[in-house]
Design a protein around this motif. Structure first.
Motif, PDB file in Angstrom:
ATOM      1  N   VAL A  60       0.839  -1.203   0.000  1.00 23.74           N
ATOM      2  CA  VAL A  60       0.000   0.000   0.000  1.00 23.74           C
ATOM      3  C   VAL A  60       0.872   1.251   0.000  1.00 23.74           C
ATOM      4  CG1 VAL A  60      -1.719   1.312   1.282  1.00 23.74           C
ATOM      5  CG2 VAL A  60      -1.920  -1.177   1.136  1.00 23.74           C
ATOM      6  N   GLU A  61       1.828   1.265   0.928  1.00 23.68           N
ATOM      7  CA  GLU A  61       2.680   2.441   1.068  1.00 23.68           C
ATOM      8  C   GLU A  61       3.538   2.665  -0.178  1.00 23.68           C
ATOM      9  OE1 GLU A  61       1.789   0.640   5.086  1.00 23.68           O
ATOM     10  OE2 GLU A  61       2.381  -0.099   3.102  1.00 23.68           O
ATOM     11  N   GLY A  62       4.039   1.581  -0.761  1.00 22.23           N
ATOM     12  CA  GLY A  62       4.855   1.707  -1.961  1.00 22.23           C
ATOM     13  C   GLY A  62       4.072   2.249  -3.142  1.00 22.23           C
ATOM     14  N   ALA A  63       2.866   1.723  -3.359  1.00 22.74           N
ATOM     15  CA  ALA A  63       2.031   2.204  -4.467  1.00 22.74           C
ATOM     16  C   ALA A  63       1.600   3.655  -4.237  1.00 22.74           C
ATOM     17  CB  ALA A  63       0.808   1.307  -4.632  1.00 22.74           C
ATOM     18  N   ARG A  64       1.344   3.990  -2.978  1.00 16.52           N
ATOM     19  CA  ARG A  64       0.998   5.384  -2.675  1.00 16.52           C
ATOM     20  C   ARG A  64       2.169   6.310  -3.005  1.00 16.52           C
ATOM     21  NH1 ARG A  64      -0.928   5.010   2.538  1.00 16.52           N
ATOM     22  NH2 ARG A  64       1.132   5.407   3.435  1.00 16.52           N
ATOM     23  N   ALA A  65       3.392   5.888  -2.659  1.00 19.69           N
ATOM     24  CA  ALA A  65       4.572   6.703  -2.952  1.00 19.69           C
ATOM     25  C   ALA A  65       4.786   6.846  -4.458  1.00 19.69           C
ATOM     26  CB  ALA A  65       5.805   6.082  -2.299  1.00 19.69           C
ATOM     27  N   ALA A  66       4.567   5.757  -5.213  1.00 20.39           N
ATOM     28  CA  ALA A  66       4.723   5.809  -6.668  1.00 20.39           C
ATOM     29  C   ALA A  66       3.727   6.786  -7.288  1.00 20.39           C
ATOM     30  CB  ALA A  66       4.534   4.408  -7.258  1.00 20.39           C
ATOM     31  N   THR A  67       2.476   6.717  -6.817  1.00 25.12           N
ATOM     32  CA  THR A  67       1.434   7.592  -7.365  1.00 25.12           C
ATOM     33  C   THR A  67       1.691   9.043  -6.973  1.00 25.12           C
ATOM     34  OG1 THR A  67      -0.115   5.741  -7.131  1.00 25.12           O
ATOM     35  CG2 THR A  67      -1.058   7.924  -7.543  1.00 25.12           C
ATOM     36  N   THR A  68       2.062   9.261  -5.731  1.00 24.53           N
ATOM     37  CA  THR A  68       2.367  10.624  -5.269  1.00 24.53           C
ATOM     38  C   THR A  68       3.517  11.218  -6.071  1.00 24.53           C
ATOM     39  OG1 THR A  68       1.577  10.153  -3.026  1.00 24.53           O
ATOM     40  CG2 THR A  68       3.118  11.985  -3.278  1.00 24.53           C
ATOM     41  N   HIS A  69       4.481  10.362  -6.416  1.00 22.95           N
ATOM     42  CA  HIS A  69       5.635  10.834  -7.186  1.00 22.95           C
ATOM     43  C   HIS A  69       5.195  11.420  -8.527  1.00 22.95           C
ATOM     44  CE1 HIS A  69       9.518  11.050  -9.105  1.00 22.95           C
ATOM     45  NE2 HIS A  69       9.174  10.129 -10.000  1.00 22.95           N
ATOM     46  N   VAL A  70       4.320  10.745  -9.270  1.00 25.72           N
ATOM     47  CA  VAL A  70       3.904  11.291 -10.566  1.00 25.72           C
ATOM     48  C   VAL A  70       2.943  12.461 -10.391  1.00 25.72           C
ATOM     49  CG1 VAL A  70       4.398   9.196 -11.875  1.00 25.72           C
ATOM     50  CG2 VAL A  70       2.124   9.490 -10.888  1.00 25.72           C
ATOM     51  N   GLN A 122       4.864  15.479 -10.186  1.00 25.27           N
ATOM     52  CA  GLN A 122       5.376  15.931 -11.483  1.00 25.27           C
ATOM     53  C   GLN A 122       4.304  16.646 -12.298  1.00 25.27           C
ATOM     54  OE1 GLN A 122       8.648  15.545 -11.581  1.00 25.27           O
ATOM     55  NE2 GLN A 122       8.258  14.528  -9.637  1.00 25.27           N
ATOM     56  N   GLY A 123       3.135  16.851 -11.687  1.00 27.25           N
ATOM     57  CA  GLY A 123       2.063  17.576 -12.354  1.00 27.25           C
ATOM     58  C   GLY A 123       1.094  16.706 -13.124  1.00 27.25           C
ATOM     59  N   ARG A 124       1.196  15.398 -12.969  1.00 25.78           N
ATOM     60  CA  ARG A 124       0.294  14.485 -13.696  1.00 25.78           C
ATOM     61  C   ARG A 124      -1.033  14.367 -12.952  1.00 25.78           C
ATOM     62  NH1 ARG A 124       3.686  13.406 -18.280  1.00 25.78           N
ATOM     63  NH2 ARG A 124       5.784  13.796 -17.477  1.00 25.78           N
ATOM     64  N   ARG A 125      -2.109  14.298 -13.718  1.00 26.92           N
ATOM     65  CA  ARG A 125      -3.435  14.242 -13.102  1.00 26.92           C
ATOM     66  C   ARG A 125      -4.305  13.106 -13.653  1.00 26.92           C
ATOM     67  NH1 ARG A 125      -1.025  16.672 -10.171  1.00 26.92           N
ATOM     68  NH2 ARG A 125      -1.436  18.623  -9.074  1.00 26.92           N
ATOM     69  N   ARG A 126      -4.009  12.618 -14.840  1.00 26.52           N
ATOM     70  CA  ARG A 126      -4.782  11.517 -15.436  1.00 26.52           C
ATOM     71  C   ARG A 126      -3.902  10.269 -15.394  1.00 26.52           C
ATOM     72  NH1 ARG A 126      -9.930  11.399 -16.149  1.00 26.52           N
ATOM     73  NH2 ARG A 126      -9.703  10.222 -18.099  1.00 26.52           N
ATOM     74  N   ILE A 127      -3.957   9.593 -14.255  1.00 27.27           N
ATOM     75  CA  ILE A 127      -2.973   8.550 -13.951  1.00 27.27           C
ATOM     76  C   ILE A 127      -3.606   7.169 -14.065  1.00 27.27           C
ATOM     77  CG2 ILE A 127      -1.353   7.691 -12.215  1.00 27.27           C
ATOM     78  CD1 ILE A 127      -1.495  10.595 -10.992  1.00 27.27           C
ATOM     79  N   VAL A 128      -3.070   6.366 -14.958  1.00 27.78           N
ATOM     80  CA  VAL A 128      -3.549   4.997 -15.151  1.00 27.78           C
ATOM     81  C   VAL A 128      -2.992   4.089 -14.052  1.00 27.78           C
ATOM     82  CG1 VAL A 128      -3.404   2.965 -16.662  1.00 27.78           C
ATOM     83  CG2 VAL A 128      -3.791   5.253 -17.642  1.00 27.78           C
ATOM     84  N   ALA A 129      -3.864   3.250 -13.492  1.00 27.62           N
ATOM     85  CA  ALA A 129      -3.448   2.176 -12.587  1.00 27.62           C
ATOM     86  C   ALA A 129      -3.426   0.899 -13.418  1.00 27.62           C
ATOM     87  CB  ALA A 129      -4.411   2.041 -11.413  1.00 27.62           C
ATOM     88  N   LEU A 130      -2.245   0.441 -13.797  1.00 32.00           N
ATOM     89  CA  LEU A 130      -2.089  -0.688 -14.706  1.00 32.00           C
ATOM     90  C   LEU A 130      -1.752  -1.961 -13.928  1.00 32.00           C
ATOM     91  CD1 LEU A 130      -1.921  -1.567 -17.728  1.00 32.00           C
ATOM     92  CD2 LEU A 130       0.552  -1.122 -17.569  1.00 32.00           C
ATOM     93  N   GLY A 131      -2.675  -2.948 -13.986  1.00 24.36           N
ATOM     94  CA  GLY A 131      -2.394  -4.216 -13.308  1.00 24.36           C
ATOM     95  C   GLY A 131      -3.460  -4.631 -12.317  1.00 24.36           C
ATOM     96  N   ALA A 132      -4.623  -3.980 -12.357  1.00 26.77           N
ATOM     97  CA  ALA A 132      -5.685  -4.311 -11.400  1.00 26.77           C
ATOM     98  C   ALA A 132      -6.210  -5.732 -11.618  1.00 26.77           C
ATOM     99  CB  ALA A 132      -6.831  -3.306 -11.536  1.00 26.77           C
ATOM    100  N   GLY A 141      -6.363  15.321  -3.878  1.00 23.15           N
ATOM    101  CA  GLY A 141      -7.607  15.941  -4.308  1.00 23.15           C
ATOM    102  C   GLY A 141      -7.971  15.608  -5.746  1.00 23.15           C
ATOM    103  N   ILE A 142      -7.516  14.447  -6.236  1.00 26.35           N
ATOM    104  CA  ILE A 142      -7.813  14.001  -7.603  1.00 26.35           C
ATOM    105  C   ILE A 142      -8.892  12.930  -7.544  1.00 26.35           C
ATOM    106  CG2 ILE A 142      -6.875  12.901  -9.683  1.00 26.35           C
ATOM    107  CD1 ILE A 142      -4.123  14.005  -8.868  1.00 26.35           C
ATOM    108  N   ALA A 143      -9.931  13.099  -8.324  1.00 25.15           N
ATOM    109  CA  ALA A 143     -11.040  12.146  -8.306  1.00 25.15           C
ATOM    110  C   ALA A 143     -10.607  10.798  -8.881  1.00 25.15           C
ATOM    111  CB  ALA A 143     -12.215  12.702  -9.101  1.00 25.15           C
ATOM    112  N   TYR A 144     -11.042   9.746  -8.243  1.00 21.37           N
ATOM    113  CA  TYR A 144     -10.784   8.384  -8.717  1.00 21.37           C
ATOM    114  C   TYR A 144     -11.667   8.115  -9.932  1.00 21.37           C
ATOM    115  CZ  TYR A 144     -10.832   3.238  -8.652  1.00 21.37           C
ATOM    116  OH  TYR A 144     -10.747   1.907  -8.979  1.00 21.37           O
ATOM    117  N   ASP A 145     -11.080   7.608 -11.001  1.00 25.93           N
ATOM    118  CA  ASP A 145     -11.800   7.385 -12.252  1.00 25.93           C
ATOM    119  C   ASP A 145     -11.620   5.929 -12.677  1.00 25.93           C
ATOM    120  OD1 ASP A 145     -12.852   7.327 -14.801  1.00 25.93           O
ATOM    121  OD2 ASP A 145     -11.810   9.132 -15.502  1.00 25.93           O
ATOM    122  N   GLU A 146     -12.698   5.167 -12.669  1.00 26.35           N
ATOM    123  CA  GLU A 146     -12.639   3.748 -13.040  1.00 26.35           C
ATOM    124  C   GLU A 146     -12.103   3.542 -14.458  1.00 26.35           C
ATOM    125  OE1 GLU A 146     -13.071   0.941 -11.640  1.00 26.35           O
ATOM    126  OE2 GLU A 146     -14.113   1.301  -9.737  1.00 26.35           O
TER     127      GLU A 146
END
Length: 342
Positions: A162-172, A175-185, A209-214
């Motif tokens: 959980v913590e690792g994936a949170r850190a990876a997502t926070t990292h991008v 960098q100003g990214r807002r439309r972030i794909v979660a690849l591997g669900a 503050g980014i909305a989760y998008d299925e």
């Protein structure tokens, strides 16, 4: 004829018992005596009869590592880490693969070979907390790896998914990214790596503050390069806008990276990409891949040490330990943070 323990005893001028104590690394042998015995062993080329020795001691000095698939680079590198950690403790490692079928996994777990080693490191894949009874049946000392069974009847060593994936997502996100794909669900999964990493991804979005998008959650069955590439092609065909990918392991990230480049998308200019596992290949891809280092060597070392402790205290009551090892964010070219690339 092959040299015997009697030959070593005569040449070193000590008793057979002393030779045995040196071979078995008994601590209370004078250094001068130990040296004489070791010199005699080297001179004669004596090789201990390990089969007879194991019968006398009740120990084989062999442990088993049960893993899903050596074709998965993470498990191949985990096996390497385990073998090195075991060698440091004077142990050899028997590797068992069980694939992705539950029946095969249970067969390997119950196979007589699992009773012929001193202990088992078991990376659970298809079983879950409802199978605790099956795990309890195994009398051989065991340490669990992976993310399927927490707070079970055996020691458990794993990574901070959980913590690792949170850190990876926070990292991008940083960098100003807002439309972030979660690849591997893995849709419908409640426990396991995919579910835990999706949870970390969602936590990071919420914190930013980014909305989760299925639409941005992309399923991938088996986490191999081919599957990551196929999933990426299907996602691109849907035309959903995106500017970053958080891949749930490095293999599918590398597959996706290839497809992005085939389709004329620049990494990281158009799409930032980060993986999870820090397999060796990530340092040599084009561009090099940012990733989460889950502490594979720490996992191996801790698991081997715990297992050896249970082997040496076989039969003694104990409270199972849950160990989460630290992780590190490895920022490289695929997320364009030049000052932090390492």
């Amino acid at each position: 004829m092959a040299a015997t323990m009697h030959d070593v005893s005569r040449l070193a001028g000590v008793s057979i018992k002393t030779v045995s104590n040196v071979i078995n690394d008994y601590p209370y042998v004078r250094e001068e005596t130990r040296r004489r015995v070791l010199d005699a062993i080297a001179t004669l080329g004596y090789t201990p009869n390990l089969s007879a020795r194991s019968l006398r001691s009740g120990r084989t000095n062999v442990i088993s590592l049960m893993i899903p698939d050596l074709r998965n680079a993470y498990f191949a590198e985990l096996a390497d880490s385990v073998m090195r950690a075991a060698a440091d403790k004077g142990l050899s490692v028997l590797i068992e693969q069980f694939g992705d079928r539950r029946e095969r996994e249970i067969d390997v777990l119950r196979h007589p070979r699992a009773q012929m080693v001193d202990g088992v490191l078991y990376s659970v894949l298809a079983l879950d907390e409802g199978d605790v009874g099956l795990i309890e049946e195994i009398a051989t000392p065991m340490v669990l790896l992976g993310e399927r069974i927490f707070n079970g009847p055996k020691d458990h060593v794993t990574m901070q998914n959980v913590e690792g994936a949170r850190a990876a997502t926070t990292h991008v996100v940083d960098q100003g990214r807002r439309r972030i794909v979660a690849l591997g669900a893995h849709p419908g999964e409640v426990i396991g790596s995919a579910a835990l990493r999706l949870s970390g991804y969602r936590e990071a979005l919420e914190e930013a503050g980014i909305a989760y998008d299925e639409q941005l959650v992309v399923p991938v069955g088996s986490w191999h390069r081919r599957n990551g590439a196929d999933a990426m092609r299907e996602f691109l065909a849907r035309g959903v806008p995106f500017d970053a990918i958080v891949a749930f392991n490095d293999a599918i990230a590398l597959g996706a990276l290839r497809v992005l480049q085939e389709n004329g998308l620049g990494v990281p200019d158009d799409v930032a990409v980060i993986g999870f596992d820090d397999i060796d290949e990530t340092q040599y891809s084009m561009p090099t891949l940012s990733t989460i280092d889950p502490g594979r060597d720490d996992i191996a070392r801790t698991a081997v040490e715990l297992l050896l402790r249970r082997i040496e205290g076989a039969g003694a009551p104990f409270t199972p330990e849950e160990v989460l090892v630290p992780f590190q964010l490895r920022t490289r070219e695929s997320t364009a943070v030049p000052a932090l690339v390492r």
